[in-house]
Design a protein around this motif. Structure first.
Motif, short mmCIF file in Angstrom:
data_model
loop_
_atom_site.label_atom_id
_atom_site.label_comp_id
_atom_site.label_asym_id
_atom_site.label_seq_id
_atom_site.Cartn_x
_atom_site.Cartn_y
_atom_site.Cartn_z
N GLU A 124 1.00 -1.09 -0.03
CA GLU A 124 0.12 -0.30 -0.06
C GLU A 124 0.98 1.31 -0.10
N CYS A 125 2.45 1.18 0.25
CA CYS A 125 2.71 2.73 0.88
C CYS A 125 3.74 2.37 -0.06
N VAL B 251 7.87 -2.79 -8.67
CA VAL B 251 7.04 -3.76 -7.93
C VAL B 251 6.80 -3.69 -6.66
N CYS B 252 5.86 -3.72 -5.92
CA CYS B 252 6.48 -3.32 -4.25
C CYS B 252 7.14 -5.14 -3.77
N SER B 253 8.00 -4.68 -3.36
CA SER B 253 8.92 -6.29 -3.08
C SER B 253 8.06 -6.86 -1.77
N CYS B 254 7.14 -6.46 -1.03
CA CYS B 254 7.02 -6.39 0.43
C CYS B 254 6.16 -7.88 -0.42
N LEU B 255 5.13 -8.27 -1.96
CA LEU B 255 4.61 -8.31 -2.26
C LEU B 255 4.71 -9.93 -2.96
N VAL B 256 5.90 -9.76 -3.41
CA VAL B 256 6.15 -10.63 -4.23
C VAL B 256 7.62 -11.78 -3.13
N GLY C 261 11.50 4.17 -2.60
CA GLY C 261 10.70 3.45 -3.47
C GLY C 261 9.84 5.58 -4.32
N LEU C 262 9.96 5.86 -4.03
CA LEU C 262 10.23 7.41 -4.93
C LEU C 262 11.06 7.41 -5.52
N GLY D 123 0.89 5.82 -5.98
CA GLY D 123 0.86 4.70 -4.97
C GLY D 123 2.27 4.14 -4.05
N ASN D 124 3.18 5.59 -4.32
CA ASN D 124 3.75 5.82 -3.07
C ASN D 124 3.24 7.15 -1.68
N LEU D 125 3.12 6.76 -0.25
CA LEU D 125 3.14 7.26 0.53
C LEU D 125 3.84 7.88 0.91
N CYS D 126 3.71 9.49 1.50
CA CYS D 126 4.99 10.37 2.06
C CYS D 126 4.27 11.04 3.44
N ARG D 127 4.35 10.11 4.76
CA ARG D 127 4.07 10.93 5.74
C ARG D 127 4.89 12.09 6.49
N CYS D 128 5.25 12.63 5.88
CA CYS D 128 5.68 13.54 5.88
C CYS D 128 5.85 14.73 5.68
N THR D 129 5.80 15.11 4.30
CA THR D 129 5.57 16.19 3.44
C THR D 129 4.27 16.49 2.55
N GLY D 130 4.15 17.70 2.10
CA GLY D 130 2.93 17.73 0.93
C GLY D 130 2.82 17.53 -0.36
N TYR D 131 4.24 17.13 -0.55
CA TYR D 131 4.70 15.98 -1.67
C TYR D 131 5.17 17.49 -2.82
N GLU D 132 5.31 18.34 -2.41
CA GLU D 132 5.50 19.50 -3.35
C GLU D 132 6.89 19.54 -3.72
N LYS D 133 8.05 19.10 -2.43
CA LYS D 133 9.62 18.96 -2.90
C LYS D 133 9.44 17.85 -3.42
N ILE D 134 8.60 16.63 -3.42
CA ILE D 134 8.43 15.51 -4.35
C ILE D 134 8.57 16.01 -6.04
N MET D 135 7.55 16.31 -5.81
CA MET D 135 7.51 16.99 -6.92
C MET D 135 8.04 17.82 -7.79
N ASP D 136 8.70 18.19 -6.76
CA ASP D 136 9.91 19.61 -7.38
C ASP D 136 10.86 18.69 -7.94
#
Length: 161
Positions: free
Chosen positions: A44-45, A57-62, A105-106, A131-144
């Motif tokens: 999920e994350c 792929v999510c390696s936890c599911l393989v 993962g990102l 499909g990649n969750l981040c609990r620390c940011t608002g994703y803007e820096k990731i987009m940048d």
């Protein structure tokens, strides 16, 4: 059982692997590639995303047995001749690395996106990283960071032509 596969271009053997063991566990605990993170164990994350035969792929599911004689590329394999890869450096330069749990993962998912489309739109980026969750940011820096990696990839491609 013994599982033999290629990890980041090198042949790997993992012994005493039990049937239900995940690729993530084998990578982290048996092969010594701890970059992929274990966060949800449910796919999920996205923190455990790796390439399997060129597909993220999510390696936890393989199941580890599924990688027999296959190619795995982890976040550690995104480097360029021992130096940080283009995507890795862009995430640092854009300040997109927070606690680091989601980052592997990102990075893999961003690399996959830019391999398919060197100049993705913001909508394409959001879709690819959904499909990649981040609990620390608002994703803007990731987009940048993805935009920066895209620009650098295009600049590098232009310079090599």
């Amino acid at each position: 059982m013994r599982v033999t596969f290629t990890a980041n271009g090198k042949p790997v053997e993992a012994d005493d692997v039990w049937e239900g063991e995940s690729l993530l566990y084998v990578l982290r605990e048996r092969v010594g590639l701890p970059g992929s993170k274990n966060a949800c164990e449910q796919g999920e994350c996205g923190s455990c995303t790796v390439y399997l035969d060129g597909t993220p792929v999510c390696s936890c599911l393989v199941a580890a047995g599924q990688v027999q004689d296959r190619e795995v590329r982890t976040v550690e394999g995104l480097d360029e001749n021992g130096e940080l890869g283009l995507v890795q450096q862009a995430f640092i330069d854009a300040g997109a690395v927070q606690c680091g749990f989601c980052t592997p993962g990102l990075l893999v998912q961003t690399d996959a996106l830019l391999e398919q489309d060197a100049q993705p739109s913001d909508t394409d980026i959001r879709e690819a990283l959904s499909g990649n969750l981040c609990r620390c940011t608002g994703y803007e820096k990731i987009m940048d960071a993805v935009r920066l990696a895209s620009a650098r990839k295009c600049q590098k491609a232009g310079a090599s032509e």
